[in-house]
Design a protein around this motif. Structure first.
Motif, mmCIF file in Angstrom:
data_model
loop_
_atom_site.group_PDB
_atom_site.id
_atom_site.type_symbol
_atom_site.label_atom_id
_atom_site.label_comp_id
_atom_site.label_asym_id
_atom_site.label_seq_id
_atom_site.Cartn_x
_atom_site.Cartn_y
_atom_site.Cartn_z
ATOM 1 N N GLU A 194 -1.021 7.330 -6.013
ATOM 2 C CA GLU A 194 -0.027 8.395 -6.123
ATOM 3 C C GLU A 194 -0.464 9.573 -5.252
ATOM 4 O O GLU A 194 -1.645 9.952 -5.244
ATOM 5 C CB GLU A 194 0.113 8.836 -7.577
ATOM 6 C CG GLU A 194 1.171 9.898 -7.796
ATOM 7 C CD GLU A 194 1.315 10.280 -9.257
ATOM 8 O OE1 GLU A 194 2.227 11.072 -9.578
ATOM 9 O OE2 GLU A 194 0.506 9.794 -10.092
ATOM 10 N N CYS A 213 12.293 4.231 1.545
ATOM 11 C CA CYS A 213 12.659 5.380 0.703
ATOM 12 C C CYS A 213 13.676 5.002 -0.372
ATOM 13 O O CYS A 213 13.777 5.684 -1.398
ATOM 14 C CB CYS A 213 13.207 6.506 1.573
ATOM 15 S SG CYS A 213 11.978 7.249 2.679
ATOM 16 N N SER A 214 14.414 3.913 -0.157
ATOM 17 C CA SER A 214 15.384 3.455 -1.164
ATOM 18 C C SER A 214 14.723 2.597 -2.230
ATOM 19 O O SER A 214 15.024 2.716 -3.418
ATOM 20 C CB SER A 214 16.505 2.652 -0.483
ATOM 21 O OG SER A 214 17.203 3.441 0.442
ATOM 22 N N PHE A 250 11.353 2.320 -2.923
ATOM 23 C CA PHE A 250 10.122 2.842 -3.525
ATOM 24 C C PHE A 250 10.207 4.362 -3.618
ATOM 25 O O PHE A 250 11.039 4.995 -2.986
ATOM 26 C CB PHE A 250 8.909 2.436 -2.670
ATOM 27 C CG PHE A 250 8.793 0.961 -2.457
ATOM 28 C CD1 PHE A 250 8.331 0.131 -3.469
ATOM 29 C CD2 PHE A 250 9.159 0.388 -1.251
ATOM 30 C CE1 PHE A 250 8.229 -1.237 -3.276
ATOM 31 C CE2 PHE A 250 9.059 -0.975 -1.038
ATOM 32 C CZ PHE A 250 8.595 -1.794 -2.056
ATOM 33 N N ASP A 251 9.307 4.920 -4.413
ATOM 34 C CA ASP A 251 9.290 6.377 -4.579
ATOM 35 C C ASP A 251 8.405 6.986 -3.492
ATOM 36 O O ASP A 251 7.253 7.348 -3.722
ATOM 37 C CB ASP A 251 8.767 6.726 -5.976
ATOM 38 C CG ASP A 251 9.077 8.172 -6.347
ATOM 39 O OD1 ASP A 251 9.625 8.894 -5.490
ATOM 40 O OD2 ASP A 251 8.769 8.576 -7.477
ATOM 41 N N GLU A 298 8.376 9.759 -0.075
ATOM 42 C CA GLU A 298 9.059 10.847 0.620
ATOM 43 C C GLU A 298 8.519 10.961 2.037
ATOM 44 O O GLU A 298 7.332 10.741 2.289
ATOM 45 C CB GLU A 298 8.885 12.179 -0.130
ATOM 46 C CG GLU A 298 7.482 12.717 -0.160
ATOM 47 C CD GLU A 298 7.396 14.073 -0.866
ATOM 48 O OE1 GLU A 298 8.344 14.426 -1.587
ATOM 49 O OE2 GLU A 298 6.372 14.755 -0.686
ATOM 50 N N LYS A 323 18.350 8.122 4.632
ATOM 51 C CA LYS A 323 17.395 8.947 3.895
ATOM 52 C C LYS A 323 16.822 10.093 4.727
ATOM 53 O O LYS A 323 16.034 10.897 4.213
ATOM 54 C CB LYS A 323 16.250 8.083 3.368
ATOM 55 C CG LYS A 323 16.685 7.045 2.338
ATOM 56 C CD LYS A 323 17.220 7.713 1.075
ATOM 57 C CE LYS A 323 17.530 6.683 -0.006
ATOM 58 N NZ LYS A 323 17.976 7.337 -1.257
ATOM 59 N N LYS A 369 3.527 8.783 -1.195
ATOM 60 C CA LYS A 369 3.913 8.067 -2.409
ATOM 61 C C LYS A 369 3.973 9.037 -3.588
ATOM 62 O O LYS A 369 3.033 9.802 -3.814
ATOM 63 C CB LYS A 369 2.904 6.951 -2.687
ATOM 64 C CG LYS A 369 3.229 6.082 -3.896
ATOM 65 C CD LYS A 369 2.238 4.932 -4.001
ATOM 66 C CE LYS A 369 2.513 4.026 -5.181
ATOM 67 N NZ LYS A 369 1.581 2.884 -5.250
ATOM 68 N N LYS A 370 5.046 8.974 -4.362
ATOM 69 C CA LYS A 370 5.248 9.947 -5.444
ATOM 70 C C LYS A 370 5.230 9.317 -6.834
ATOM 71 O O LYS A 370 5.675 9.913 -7.806
ATOM 72 C CB LYS A 370 6.591 10.676 -5.233
ATOM 73 C CG LYS A 370 6.681 11.426 -3.917
ATOM 74 C CD LYS A 370 5.516 12.369 -3.681
ATOM 75 C CE LYS A 370 5.503 13.517 -4.674
ATOM 76 N NZ LYS A 370 4.304 14.380 -4.446
ATOM 77 N N GLU A 371 4.719 8.108 -6.972
ATOM 78 C CA GLU A 371 4.619 7.486 -8.292
ATOM 79 C C GLU A 371 3.269 6.800 -8.422
ATOM 80 O O GLU A 371 2.557 6.597 -7.444
ATOM 81 C CB GLU A 371 5.751 6.471 -8.494
ATOM 82 C CG GLU A 371 5.665 5.260 -7.578
ATOM 83 C CD GLU A 371 6.734 4.225 -7.896
ATOM 84 O OE1 GLU A 371 7.099 4.100 -9.078
ATOM 85 O OE2 GLU A 371 7.180 3.547 -6.956
ATOM 86 N N SER A 395 1.251 3.453 -9.451
ATOM 87 C CA SER A 395 1.419 2.005 -9.634
ATOM 88 C C SER A 395 0.450 1.436 -10.659
ATOM 89 O O SER A 395 0.290 0.220 -10.769
ATOM 90 C CB SER A 395 1.228 1.285 -8.293
ATOM 91 O OG SER A 395 2.238 1.607 -7.387
#
Length: 461
Positions: free
Chosen positions: A223, A247-248, A250-251, A253, A273, A297-299, A301
């Motif tokens: 993350e 970008c669609s 996975f989280d 940016e 995007k 990555k903004k999440e 795993s």
């Protein structure tokens, strides 16, 4: 060369791309030679004269002409790497997202052979950082290993794995570079044969392969970690479309990378995007075709289960002391054996090495020091080229250029010396490898598989 010399529909497929100038593009392929560029090894400084900097990479230089690198001992010593200038933009991206490098990080170069981007990343890392250089194709692993050996650092692990194998390493890496297999249109000027392999069908196949690779590798990124994605293709399907898909699905940016207008790089955004990408066109930049981008990555795993290796080798103390005497700052390293070979890697990478050994097929870890035969060390070629060798502990023999070429070809060396025993053969104070000085001859231990095979140096040499 005109539009009809390119593969059918190729120029038409680029007509709507941001920054594409058809006349300029065709002229660059018809009238301009691909520039020759090198990137110097900051850990092995040598004299660089009368050459122009690559603007987006401080260690990159253009050469006025292409010399015979084969017959330059400094190339074999690892003082520089011959690398296409556009691909050095990865250095600019990396230093933008990791400017201070205060905390130790783990970096993966997923599609690493022959080693240009791995050595580039390695130059930007501290010894406390770890680089994992992976090559999917087994036959390409040796050249990757050789190039990293020349670079000389001990904070590198080479693996030979499919991207799906990294799915198990949840949240392990801080930065992942995927220089993805692609249709190769960015190399048309440098490698005209690549035109014969280009087709719209191949572009679509590459797009599908790129999606699979990226999906497989995504869980291994932490993350707030960074994914650097690049290709040597101009095709929208392999570049901006991939950014939209990432970008669609996975989280992630997009990260905008600052560039100078003087560089000639075209900044672009994906249609859906609006993810940032950077296109390199011959004629606009002094380099070949490239697309590069960066995402954060903004999440999370999930986390990798902790692993403690309770079967650590118990190394004999006297042997360990002998090995340590060949190493600069020996307390900074973790020592282990693979079969009869003594190895060393930066001490803080011990746990990471244990984890990677559990999940991946490892081809190289740190530096091979050598084998012990009684009280003597039979030193390995990796030790000779490494930055960790204690040069005060070994005999050194300086060679001139002619002698250095003889050595690199494994020929008999015209050398007058009264010294005896193992010696580090050097050129301009840079180690090339080992030899053993005997009373009536010199045993050349330069590795057979990487010796110079060319018959004669060029006349200008």
């Amino acid at each position: 060369m005109n539009e009809h010399n390119f593969p059918p529909n190729f120029i038409a497929s680029l007509s709507a791309e941001n920054g594409f100038d058809q006349e300029n593009f065709i002229n660059a392929h018809q009238f301009e030679d691909a520039p020759t560029s090198i990137r110097v090894n900051p850990f092995k400084p040598s004299a660089i004269k009368n050459i122009q900097h690559v603007p987006w990479c401080p260690d990159g230089y253009y050469l006025d002409a292409r010399p015979s690198f084969t017959f330059d001992p400094l190339f074999h010593a690892g003082c520089y790497y011959v690398q296409e200038a556009s691909s050095m933009f990865i250095d600019h991206i990396f230093k933008t997202i990791n400017p201070n490098n205060d905390e130790a990080i783990k970096v993966l170069d997923l599609c690493a052979a022959p080693g240009g981007k791995s050595t580039l990343l390695n130059s930007a890392l501290n010894p406390t950082d770890l680089l994992v250089a992976n090559e999917i194709i087994k036959t390409r692993v040796p050249i990757l290993t050789d190039n990293l050996n020349r670079w000389g650092t001990a904070n590198t692990i080479v693996t030979n794995n499919d991207p799906k194998d990294f799915t198990r390493l949840k949240s392990f890496f801080d930065i992942i570079l995927v220089d993805a297999p692609c249709s190769g249109s960015g190399m048309f000027r440098k490698d005209p044969e690549a035109m014969n392999e280009w087709s719209e069908g191949n572009v679509n196949l590459c797009h599908q392969r790129q999606e699979r690779i990226l999906a497989d590798i995504y869980p291994a990124l932490k993350e707030d970690g960074y994914l650097i994605y690049s290709t040597c293709s101009y095709s929208h399907q392999e570049n901006e479309d991939i950014l939209d898909w990432l970008c669609s699905e996975f989280d992630l940016e997009s990260v905008r990378i600052p560039i100078s207008n003087d560089w000639g790089i075209v900044e672009t955004q994906s249609p859906v995007k609006k993810a940032w990408g950077y296109r390199f066109y011959p004629g606009k930049v002094k380099g070949e075709g490239l697309f590069a981008s960066c995402l954060r990555k903004k999440e999370n795993s999930g986390n990798l289960a902790s692993f403690k290796n309770n079967t650590q080798q118990k190394l004999p103390g006297k042997e360990l002391d002998q090995v340590r005497s060949y190493i600069n700052n020996p307390d900074e390293f973790y020592y282990f054996k693979v079969n009869d070979d003594w190895m060393a890697i930066n001490r803080n990478h011990k746990e990471s090495l244990n984890i990677l050994q559990r999940h991946l097929y490892i081809k190289k870890s740190g530096v091979i020091i050598g084998k012990l035969a009684g009280k003597d060390l039979i030193p390995d070629h990796e030790l000779a080229l490494s930055l960790i060798i204690n040069k005060n502990a070994v005999l050194q023999t300086a060679l001139n250029k002619e002698q250095a070429i003889q050595y690199l070809r494994r020929d008999n060396i015209d050398l007058s010396t009264d010294d005896k025993g193992w010696t580090l053969m050097t050129y301009e104070e840079h180690p090339l490898g080992w030899a053993k000085l005997l009373p009536n001859r010199i045993n050349n231990y330069y590795p057979k598989e990487i010796r110079i095979l060319s018959a004669n140096p060029p006349r200008e040499w």
